[in-house]
Enzyme design. Structure first.
Site, PDB file in Angstrom:
ATOM      1  N   GLU B  55      -5.257 -17.968   5.003  1.00 39.59           N
ATOM      2  CA  GLU B  55      -5.741 -16.585   5.101  1.00 39.59           C
ATOM      3  C   GLU B  55      -7.004 -16.344   4.283  1.00 39.59           C
ATOM      4  OE1 GLU B  55      -2.609 -17.425   4.600  1.00 39.59           O
ATOM      5  OE2 GLU B  55      -1.289 -16.341   5.958  1.00 39.59           O
ATOM      6  N   PHE B 117      12.292  -9.568   2.227  1.00 44.53           N
ATOM      7  CA  PHE B 117      11.675 -10.861   2.506  1.00 44.53           C
ATOM      8  C   PHE B 117      10.194 -10.676   2.879  1.00 44.53           C
ATOM      9  CE2 PHE B 117      10.545 -14.224   5.609  1.00 44.53           C
ATOM     10  CZ  PHE B 117      10.519 -15.277   4.711  1.00 44.53           C
ATOM     11  N   GLN B 118       9.356 -11.447   2.250  1.00 40.70           N
ATOM     12  CA  GLN B 118       7.903 -11.394   2.445  1.00 40.70           C
ATOM     13  C   GLN B 118       7.333 -10.000   2.200  1.00 40.70           C
ATOM     14  OE1 GLN B 118       6.759 -13.461   6.126  1.00 40.70           O
ATOM     15  NE2 GLN B 118       6.577 -15.326   4.925  1.00 40.70           N
ATOM     16  N   LYS B 167       6.019  -3.027   9.943  1.00 40.57           N
ATOM     17  CA  LYS B 167       6.435  -3.567  11.239  1.00 40.57           C
ATOM     18  C   LYS B 167       7.040  -2.493  12.150  1.00 40.57           C
ATOM     19  CE  LYS B 167       8.578  -7.632  13.228  1.00 40.57           C
ATOM     20  NZ  LYS B 167       9.366  -8.854  13.026  1.00 40.57           N
ATOM     21  N   MET B 482     -21.730 -27.738 -11.807  1.00 39.98           N
ATOM     22  CA  MET B 482     -22.212 -26.629 -12.626  1.00 39.98           C
ATOM     23  C   MET B 482     -21.449 -26.573 -13.949  1.00 39.98           C
ATOM     24  SD  MET B 482     -24.474 -24.350 -12.857  1.00 39.98           S
ATOM     25  CE  MET B 482     -25.168 -23.401 -11.503  1.00 39.98           C
TER      26      MET B 482
END
Lengths: 100, 568
Positions: B55, B117-118, B167, B482
């Protein structure tokens, strides 16, 4: 110990979940300590009034946080978010979007 | 029996609202809570979903679209880990003022706050790094929220906006009419430049002998390059770009002194140090630009034009603070500015340029033999010459980024893309995908180091699947260069956590069906780059470089401009 100045901000905002969180998140990000906080309704339906006092060692960054809070509250209090802030003993009044 | 009204599902209403905003590409990754929206995609063929492999890459790819098109890019992820994986890309967009709209699934409203959940409180996590955030708890609000999100992302100072879609709201079926999509709180334009300010600026400009104009990201974002150019050419003042201001104006402009700041050119930084007037256009005096604030440009008056008032007087106090959009302010200033030759001032800049050119390793290292690896600066300069400075360059974060900023001569508007504010490694490959989708007919180069490449290397899978034609120029010194440079200069050359044991990148690319080649000597550099340019499809050129090469000059963090180092 360093003398900490107390700054008080009065802001008007829409009475919605998350607005206070947004303001406090900004104050927290800058490592200022909230001393007192009062939130309540105003005579205008749906508009809350928030009085927040916080302490901070130096005064030079206050101007920026006020501008940043203005950006948040101006979003919410339609086009006439009016905000007062007290810096030391002086009182400033700003109008956002209101006609002068 | 009541007459059946036409109904619509929340998810479909959401997709329809996206179409209304002109969205074409969505970069994302599906999952439990966002499935209803994905399920609606086939009904909206205008929406093209690109499945990424992580993502974070979706957020960077959305930035690529936004940076290249000037319109909001869109990324989409599921709740919980999907949403938290977007965060780096969103924080990056916030610091660089890039308009993106992030869409995340959320658990059903009935279980929000129960550690379902999630479930993650993504709004709570993202408030400090977004312009605005919405959680949709009413399907009737969908059209308005989507409209407001796109409006806010791209209005005033641009930035990321997140929409969290539970949802059950996506699954809700409601009558398809009576939606109110009016924007509730339109953003007010800045007040603009006042007559007194014009007069004050005029006085300062008329009396200045050593002025310098700063061109920031705002010039690109507001499309004010034409107005700024007219101002510069009428006044004959020299100018310098911030990292994000690069490519606002042609890199071969005779008044251009190069990039400013920590790794800026000697001529630009010496000019800033000695200037009596700074005209800052659409930039925010970041600490990488100013170094030690107390000592910064001590003799200079500052005219600062900005449309975000919280950036004015934040770091550098403005003599003339102008809270205005760039275009109108620059037009007014152009009317009152006079032309001066600034002979001594340009001679001073030329002297500094000659000084640097005399010691620049890239100028001296042009004939390194076969036994030596090419210099990073040489590689970038070669690429710049071969492409005439006209290709899109997407850089990652590190030494290669600074070499790209300094040695690629950007001759075409808005062709330089990199993560400046947050400095997120892993930016380049996914962002380049977004740029390529926006500019399909143009060539897009990724300039990346071996460390950064591996931070989103999984996107080679997306490139393979979608046949995305980007050219990857990998500068591999087997080190986090760097950080190594800082360890070398400030930490007694103790190289802790910076050596990298790397895989065989060419073989890895080949596993993804991507052709490539490795270059170890300068003579094979040009043919390799030419092959990459000619090749149809993605191509990897890995260039083996020296680990001890440094990007110079350098003003150490928090130091004065007079502390500039030009050699190690």
């Amino acid at each position: 110990m360093r003398q900490k100045k107390l700054h008080t901000i009065l802001a008007f905002a829409h009475n919605q979940p998350g607005v206070l969180y947004k303001l406090l998140s900004l104050i927290r990000k800058k490592r200022y300590n909230v001393e007192t906080i009062t939130v309540g309704h105003t005579h205008v339906e749906g508009i809350s009034r928030m009085t927040i006092s916080f302490s901070h060692g130096e005064g030079n960054k206050i101007e920026q946080i006020v501008q940043q809070i203005a950006k948040i509250t101006a979003d919410f209090y339609e086009q006439e978010a009016v905000m007062f802030y007290l810096l030391s003993e002086k009182v400033f009044i700003r109008h956002f979007g209101g006609k002068k | 029996m009541a007459r059946h009204k036409k109904t619509i599902k929340g998810a479909e209403l959401f997709c329809r609202s996206l179409v209304k905003e002109g969205v074409t590409y969505l970069f994302g990754y599906t999952g439990g809570a966002i499935m209803p929206v994905y399920d609606a995609f086939p009904k909206f063929p205008q929406l093209k979903h690109i499945m990424v492999r992580h993502e974070q890459a979706a957020a960077f790819a959305a930035q690529g679209v936004a940076r290249a098109s000037g319109k909001p890019g869109v990324c989409i992820a599921t709740s919980g880990p999907g949403a938290t994986n977007l965060m780096t890309g969103i924080a990056d967009a916030h610091l660089d003022s890039i308009p993106i709209v992030a869409i995340t699934g959320q658990v059903a409203t009935s279980v929000i706050g129960t550690d379902a959940f999630q479930e993650s409180d993504i709004i709570g996590m993202l408030v400090p790094v977004t312009k605005q955030s919405y959680i949709l708890d009413d399907p009737y609000e969908i059209p308005r929220v989507v409209k407001e999100a796109f409006y806010l992302a791209n209005t005033g100072r641009k930035g990321p906006v997140i929409i969290d879609l539970p949802k059950d709201i996506a699954n809700a079926v409601i009558p398809d009419d009576g939606f109110d999509a009016t924007i509730r709180y339109p953003v007010l334009p800045p007040p603009g430049i006042g007559k007194d300010q014009v007069a004050h600026a005029q006085r300062l400009m008329a009396s200045s002998e050593r002025p310098i104009v700063f061109v920031g990201h705002g010039v690109i974002q507001s499309g004010a390059q034409g107005e700024v150019r007219r101002f510069l050419e009428k006044s004959n003042m020299p100018f310098s770009c911030t990292l994000h201001g690069i490519s606002a104006l042609p890199g071969d402009h005779p008044q251009y002194l190069g990039m400013m700041g920590m790794h800026g050119t000697v001529e630009a930084n010496r000019a800033i140090e000695n200037a009596d007037l700074i005209i800052a256009l659409g930039m925010r005096f970041d600490d990488r630009v100013t170094g030690k604030l107390d000592e910064y440009a001590k003799d200079a008056d500052v005219i600062h034009v900005e449309h975000d008032p919280s950036e004015i007087n934040k770091n550098v106090r403005a003599t003339v603070p102008i809270y205005s959009d760039l275009k109108p302010a620059v037009v007014e200033m152009t009317k009152v500015v006079g032309h001066k030759p600034y002979k001594k001032w340009y001679a001073f800049a030329a002297e500094n340029r000659r000084y640097w050119e005399g010691i620049d390793p890239v100028n001296q290292g042009n004939s390194r033999g076969d036994k030596q690896n090419p210099l990073m600066g040489t590689v970038i300069r070669k690429l710049s010459d071969l492409t005439d400075g006209r290709d899109n360059v997407v850089s990652d974060v590190g030494q290669h980024q600074m070499f790209a900023a300094r040695y690629y001569q950007f001759n075409r508007f808005n062709t330089w893309f990199n993560s400046g504010g947050l400095g997120s490694m892993g930016f380049s490959v996914p962002a380049a995908m977004g740029v390529k989708y926006t500019r399909p007919k143009e060539r897009v180069w990724v300039i990346v180091g071996d460390g950064s490449f591996q931070m989103n290397i999984q996107e080679l899978g997306t490139i393979m699947e979608q046949n995305i034609d980007i050219k990857i120029l990998l500068l591999n010194n087997n080190f986090l260069g760097m950080v190594r440079q800082w360890q070398d200069l400030f930490h007694g050359s103790r190289f802790i956590g910076t050596p990298v044991k790397n895989p065989d990148f060419i073989a890895l690319a080949s596993a993804y069906g991507i052709s490539g080649e490795r270059v170890t000597a300068e003579k094979s550099l040009e043919p390799a780059l030419r092959r990459a340019m000619k090749h149809k499809g993605a191509y990897l050129v890995e260039i083996v470089t020296d680990m001890d090469e440094m990007i110079m000059p350098m003003i150490p963090a928090g130091s004065r401009f007079s502390d500039m180092r030009v050699t190690r």
